[in-house]
Scaffold this active site. Structure first.
Site, mmCIF file in Angstrom:
data_model
loop_
_atom_site.group_PDB
_atom_site.id
_atom_site.type_symbol
_atom_site.label_atom_id
_atom_site.label_comp_id
_atom_site.label_asym_id
_atom_site.label_seq_id
_atom_site.Cartn_x
_atom_site.Cartn_y
_atom_site.Cartn_z
ATOM 1 N N CYS A 66 0.801 -1.226 0.000
ATOM 2 C CA CYS A 66 0.000 0.000 0.000
ATOM 3 C C CYS A 66 0.838 1.284 0.000
ATOM 4 O O CYS A 66 0.624 2.170 -0.825
ATOM 5 C CB CYS A 66 -0.990 -0.010 1.156
ATOM 6 S SG CYS A 66 -0.260 0.004 2.815
ATOM 7 N N HIS A 118 -2.649 0.797 6.774
ATOM 8 C CA HIS A 118 -2.971 0.831 5.352
ATOM 9 C C HIS A 118 -3.137 2.272 4.896
ATOM 10 O O HIS A 118 -3.561 3.140 5.667
ATOM 11 C CB HIS A 118 -4.256 0.040 5.083
ATOM 12 C CG HIS A 118 -4.558 -0.147 3.634
ATOM 13 N ND1 HIS A 118 -3.785 -0.927 2.804
ATOM 14 C CD2 HIS A 118 -5.544 0.363 2.861
ATOM 15 C CE1 HIS A 118 -4.296 -0.905 1.586
ATOM 16 N NE2 HIS A 118 -5.366 -0.129 1.590
ATOM 17 N N ASP A 130 -5.878 1.819 -4.166
ATOM 18 C CA ASP A 130 -4.937 1.334 -3.165
ATOM 19 C C ASP A 130 -4.420 -0.042 -3.559
ATOM 20 O O ASP A 130 -4.995 -0.713 -4.414
ATOM 21 C CB ASP A 130 -5.585 1.293 -1.782
ATOM 22 C CG ASP A 130 -6.752 0.321 -1.679
ATOM 23 O OD1 ASP A 130 -7.571 0.262 -2.617
ATOM 24 O OD2 ASP A 130 -6.856 -0.380 -0.656
#
Length: 159
Positions: A66, A118, A130
């Site tokens: 990420c 994240h 993402d």
């Protein structure tokens, strides 16, 4: 001898301007705009990576985690170097509210502000791009499997 002194003074003046950030680019490029920093470029690079596989610790150009993805997109599209981890990205930038989020801002998820796990790139209409276990995808920011912790503004775009 006078020419050498004059040339030296000009060189010293140019170096001083550069060091003080008075040249054509500022010293803090991640909070200012220039021709390279456009949301269109950022969005185009992010979209071009849709479907790329996820790999923990990967920073591109073909595999991402990420924060590797958000770092890659900003570096490639806007010439802005952002920190490598999601927590470091969260810690560095000015936080904004969901009501004030802008395209290109970062969206952070985790258990708390001190436990970011994240990050995604906000692309508008409640969506982000993402890198996660399904690879690089476009999805809703407020999905049931994510716990949004905060949002941060990286740079002002030219467009």
């Amino acid at each position: 001898m006078k020419k050498v002194i004059v040339h030296s003074l000009v060189l010293v003046s140019l170096v001083a301007l550069f060091i003080l950030g008075l040249g054509t680019k500022t010293a803090n490029a991640d909070t200012t705009t220039d021709d390279a920093a456009s949301y269109s470029n950022v969005h185009q690079v992010a979209k071009s990576k849709l479907g790329s596989p996820y790999s923990w610790g990967a920073v591109g150009p073909n595999r991402f985690d990420c924060s590797g993805f958000t770092s890659y997109v900003y570096k490639t599209a806007a010439k802005v170097t952002i920190p490598r981890t999601a927590q470091a990205q969260y810690n560095k930038y000015k936080h904004v509210s969901w009501e004030n989020i802008q395209k290109g801002d970062l969206v952070f998820f985790g258990y708390s502000k001190g436990s970011i796990s994240h990050v995604g790139l906000y692309v508008g209409n409640g969506k982000m791009i993402d890198a996660q276990n399904r690879g690089v995808v476009k999805e809703a920011v407020h999905a049931p499997w994510w716990h949004a912790v905060g949002y941060a503004h990286v740079t002002d775009f030219a467009d």
